[in-house]
Scaffold this motif. Sequence first.
Motif, PDB file in Angstrom:
ATOM      1  N   LEU A 119       0.866  -1.182   0.000  1.00 15.24           N
ATOM      2  CA  LEU A 119       0.000   0.000   0.000  1.00 15.24           C
ATOM      3  C   LEU A 119       0.896   1.223   0.000  1.00 15.24           C
ATOM      4  CD1 LEU A 119      -2.789  -0.857   2.600  1.00 15.24           C
ATOM      5  CD2 LEU A 119      -3.113  -0.329   0.178  1.00 15.24           C
ATOM      6  N   VAL A 167      -4.124   7.182   0.959  1.00 14.56           N
ATOM      7  CA  VAL A 167      -3.647   5.947   0.334  1.00 14.56           C
ATOM      8  C   VAL A 167      -3.813   6.195  -1.160  1.00 14.56           C
ATOM      9  CG1 VAL A 167      -4.031   3.480  -0.011  1.00 14.56           C
ATOM     10  CG2 VAL A 167      -4.302   4.472   2.272  1.00 14.56           C
ATOM     11  N   GLY A 189      -1.689   0.801  -4.649  1.00 18.08           N
ATOM     12  CA  GLY A 189      -1.236  -0.437  -4.037  1.00 18.08           C
ATOM     13  C   GLY A 189      -0.898  -1.453  -5.097  1.00 18.08           C
ATOM     14  N   PHE A 233      -3.958  -5.255  -3.160  1.00 17.47           N
ATOM     15  CA  PHE A 233      -4.409  -3.867  -3.045  1.00 17.47           C
ATOM     16  C   PHE A 233      -4.279  -3.094  -4.358  1.00 17.47           C
ATOM     17  CE2 PHE A 233      -2.817  -4.996   1.253  1.00 17.47           C
ATOM     18  CZ  PHE A 233      -4.052  -5.015   1.881  1.00 17.47           C
ATOM     19  N   ALA A 264      -6.053   0.276  -5.195  1.00 14.69           N
ATOM     20  CA  ALA A 264      -6.623   0.761  -3.937  1.00 14.69           C
ATOM     21  C   ALA A 264      -6.489   2.272  -3.835  1.00 14.69           C
ATOM     22  CB  ALA A 264      -5.917   0.107  -2.750  1.00 14.69           C
ATOM     23  N   LEU A 300     -10.049   1.666   2.894  1.00 13.79           N
ATOM     24  CA  LEU A 300      -9.774   1.512   1.457  1.00 13.79           C
ATOM     25  C   LEU A 300     -11.056   1.341   0.663  1.00 13.79           C
ATOM     26  CD1 LEU A 300      -6.900  -1.128   1.659  1.00 13.79           C
ATOM     27  CD2 LEU A 300      -6.666   1.331   1.303  1.00 13.79           C
TER      28      LEU A 300
END
Length: 178
Positions: free
Chosen positions: A122, A139, A142, A146, A149, A175
């Motif tokens: 991530l 975030v 990823g 992920f 993400a 997420l």
Amino acid sequence: MAPTFSTPIKIISSILLLITIIITNGQAPNQTSTLVFYLQDVGRGFNATVMPVIGINGRVWSYHSFGTIFVVDDPVMLSPSPFSTQIGRAQGVITVTSLDGANVNIVLSLVFNNGEYSGSTLEIQGNSRQRENSRELSVVSGTGRFRYARGFVVFETMSYDAPSERSVIRLTITLALP
């Protein structure tokens, strides 16, 4: 006899449906997931996991000195205990970006190497108001489980020991996964 719709209403309805499909790209809504992990951050001693690597000449390199850059390689744990199961590492760079030292810019990769997310990452980045107990960052992407993400992570300092510069930081990651 069943009611019928006029041609303009049919056209408008069709256009709205087409716009909705284009905006959502024909995909179902994203699913939201929340994960909680703990960083074991050590700033002093033989086992330090965060270290200043460069700063402005003539100034002390610290979290309060503008221009200081740190590298990070913190263990990511399942609980606040340092003896908890380690599931990865938080690796990246922290830069003191405000003249008064109140804010740092964080670029951090959570690299999972154990458990159900092993082989995934991530990517976290953003401005952190380091004098606040709770800080929110983005975030931005990823890999692996992920992939694609996006979301946000809340960094919350659970404990801090000034003499050893040890802290436990809870990461609550929310997420949106496609």
